[in-house]
Design an enzyme around this catalytic site. Structure first.
Site, PDB file in Angstrom:
ATOM      1  N   LYS A  79     -10.358   1.290 -20.453  1.00  0.00           N
ATOM      2  CA  LYS A  79     -10.405  -0.029 -19.796  1.00  0.00           C
ATOM      3  C   LYS A  79     -11.420  -0.917 -20.506  1.00  0.00           C
ATOM      4  O   LYS A  79     -12.478  -0.434 -20.928  1.00  0.00           O
ATOM      5  CB  LYS A  79     -10.767   0.175 -18.324  1.00  0.00           C
ATOM      6  CG  LYS A  79     -10.706  -1.083 -17.463  1.00  0.00           C
ATOM      7  CD  LYS A  79     -11.021  -0.745 -16.003  1.00  0.00           C
ATOM      8  CE  LYS A  79     -10.980  -1.954 -15.087  1.00  0.00           C
ATOM      9  NZ  LYS A  79     -11.283  -1.599 -13.688  1.00  0.00           N
ATOM     10  N   SER A 154      -8.015  -3.291 -10.235  1.00  0.00           N
ATOM     11  CA  SER A 154      -8.179  -4.019 -11.472  1.00  0.00           C
ATOM     12  C   SER A 154      -7.821  -3.211 -12.727  1.00  0.00           C
ATOM     13  O   SER A 154      -7.610  -3.798 -13.789  1.00  0.00           O
ATOM     14  CB  SER A 154      -9.626  -4.497 -11.604  1.00  0.00           C
ATOM     15  OG  SER A 154     -10.513  -3.406 -11.666  1.00  0.00           O
ATOM     16  N   SER A 178     -10.027   0.266  -7.631  1.00  0.00           N
ATOM     17  CA  SER A 178      -9.384  -0.188  -8.865  1.00  0.00           C
ATOM     18  C   SER A 178      -8.790   0.885  -9.753  1.00  0.00           C
ATOM     19  O   SER A 178      -8.090   0.564 -10.712  1.00  0.00           O
ATOM     20  CB  SER A 178     -10.359  -1.009  -9.693  1.00  0.00           C
ATOM     21  OG  SER A 178     -10.347  -2.316  -9.213  1.00  0.00           O
TER      22      SER A 178
END
Ligand code: GLN
Length: 515
Positions: A79, A154, A178
């Site tokens: 990420k 997210s 997330s």
């Protein structure tokens, strides 16, 4: 079976035995990326050149017997809020465009030590604030199951990348769900460990007391292997824990599949409300499946559930407003050079560098921390957090594992959520609790809804009880079998809470009107 369809652990076995080379594995992943990325947009950066030269080195080390672990040679994505030395790390924000960290996040160092081949950095909501990956400054990621829908967020890029076969494993971060929520929306497994298990050093901070890095994978065992690799006690993160080797993979390998003696609680508050029909179905199926495996299941009342959202959003925004004050145009990334004095430069940099959602959180956070409101909001939220933790302490005297939904609905359509941020916040109701109480929690795919979109279930356990959590998750996964086999039966859904109806009440706080 094609290389791309293997799980990370299966691939690792093929690599160790010499049936597949690291370069072949990587090439197959890069092919999937070139085929699918145009539609999915899971990555902000694909490191093709770097990955190819790394694959060569890793291959050599494996053949020389120096790299033996389960991640050796496996293509992994990271990420984009996790710092990669010398490689652009943006948090999907204009503010950090072009930022190349001078250091490696500890979790990334661990991945590399384990022999993983990093394929690239994945898209996300800007600074991890959001639930759909739509707040990214660099375009939305699409759900690989249906491109009209969001992947969740997210960590939407990481989950979409795993779901689309554009990597075998990915790292995400979870401040309020997330990892777990996009995993549920993308039909993959997402694991948030006990707070402190993975070093946060090099994870660009959102809500530091809640943030945890964790793995996303195709299976529970893949996630166990990845967590084991990245978990560490690290002097650079004073909240990291010295847990020693976690032994998660060994635990799963020795697991005979029986849950006899395991007590599982289902909070009534998680179900009696306006939740999408198939989400309720997923939990009901899980109750049946886990009972079949020998677990004892009981419904109970988890106190203070209604306070989860306000408590989380006050604490997370307060910490975010403080953490994001460092982005002022001086030290990192973007600077509004047209400003004529220092104060204007700060103001213009922050006005232009941050997106809407991030600014909203900074304002909310500054408000709850301001001298007039600190006691009324922030301090009260901290007290509520303690009470929520105590409610879980009581629940875990009775139960080993808590079962519930991940989110009130499956993945919404692109463009639907941003108009109403408050209702988007309410959708985090089931996931923020474990962040507030520092608990480990996992999301496991359960079924496909009427629209063919994945729905997961969530399991939580007490701190440090990842072994129990993974046993329950593995048993569920085994009994469930192929996710695609759980597609909807041709039965009309009249009178049931549809995704649309449930979406209007993302909190799940409205009553289910029709049964
Ligand atoms: N949706 C939540 C938020 O926007 C959770 C985000 C996260 O876990 N990073 O705060």
């Amino acid at each position: 079976m094609e290389i791309k369809d293997l799980t990370a652990l299966e691939l690792s076995k093929e690599i160790q035995s010499g049936h597949v080379s690291v370069q072949e594995a990587l090439k197959s992943t890069l092919e999937e990326i070139s085929k699918k990325e145009k539609n999915v947009h899971a990555y902000l950066n694909v490191w093709e050149k770097e990955a190819l030269s790394r694959a060569k080195i890793v291959e050599k080390e494996i053949r020389e017997g120096r790299l033996k672990g389960p991640l050796a040679g496996v293509p992994v994505a990271v990420k984009d809020n996790i710092c990669t030395e010398g490689m652009e790390t943006t948090c999907a924000s204009r503010m950090l465009k072009g930022f190349r960290p001078p250091y490696q996040a500890e979790a990334v160092s661990r991945l590399l030590e384990a022999g993983a081949v990093i394929v690239g950095k994945t898209n996300m909501d800007e600074f991890a604030m959001g639930s759909t990956t739509e707040t990214s400054a660099f375009g939305v990621t699409r759900n690989p199951w249906n491109p009209d829908h969001v992947p969740g967020g997210s960590s939407g890029g990481s989950c979409a990348a795993v779901a689309a076969g554009e990597c075998y494993l990915a790292l995400g971060s979870d401040t309020g769900g997330s990892i777990r929520q996009p995993a549920s929306h993308c039909g993959v497994v997402g694991l948030k460990p006990t707070y402190g298990t993975v070093s946060r050093s090099g994870l660009i901070a959102y809500g530091s007391s809640l943030d945890q890095i964790g793995p996303v994978g195709k299976t529970v065992a893949d996630c166990a292997a990845a967590l084991e690799a990245v978990a560490s006690w690290d002097r650079k993160d004073s909240t990291s824990l010295n847990r020693g080797p976690l032994g998660l993979l060994e635990e799963l390998e020795a697991f005979d599949g029986s849950l006899h003696g395991m007590r599982i609680g289902v909070p009534k508050e998680f179900l009696s409300k306006g939740v999408q029909r198939e989400v309720q179905q997923a939990v009901a199926d899980a109750v049946e499946i886990l009972t079949r495996r020998g677990a004892q299941i009981e419904f109970f009342s988890l106190e203070l559930t209604d306070y989860a959202i306000p408590t989380y959003y006050i604490i997370a925004s307060a910490e975010a407003s403080s953490n994001l004050s460092r982005f002022d145009g001086v030290k990192y990334g973007y600077r509004a050079i047209e400003a004529e004095d220092l104060h204007k430069m700060y103001r213009m940099t922050r006005s232009k560098g941050f997106g809407e959602e991030v600014k909203r959180r900074i304002m909310l956070g500054s408000f709850v921390l301001s001298s007039g409101y600190y006691d009324a909001y922030y301090l009260k939220a901290l007290k509520a957090k303690t009470l929520i933790k105590q409610a879980f302490d009581r629940a875990f005297e009775r139960f080993d594992v808590i079962l519930g939904p991940v989110a009130p609905t499956s993945a919404p359509k692109i463009g639907e959520s941003l108009q109403d941020p408050l209702s988007m916040y309410l959708g985090d109701i089931y996931t923020v609790l474990s962040n507030l109480a520092a608990l480990p929690a996992i999301s496991v795919p359960a079924l496909l809804d009427d629209a063919g979109l994945p729905v997961g279930i969530q399991l939580m356990s007490d701190c440090f009880q990842e072994k129990k959590l993974l046993r329950a998750a593995k048993a569920f996964e085994e009994e469930r079998g192929e996710l695609k086999a759980h597609a909807p039966k041709e039965e009309p859904s009249h009178g049931k809470v549809s995704q649309k109806a449930a979406k209007q009440d993302r909190s799940g706080l409205g009553e289910v009107t029709a049964k």
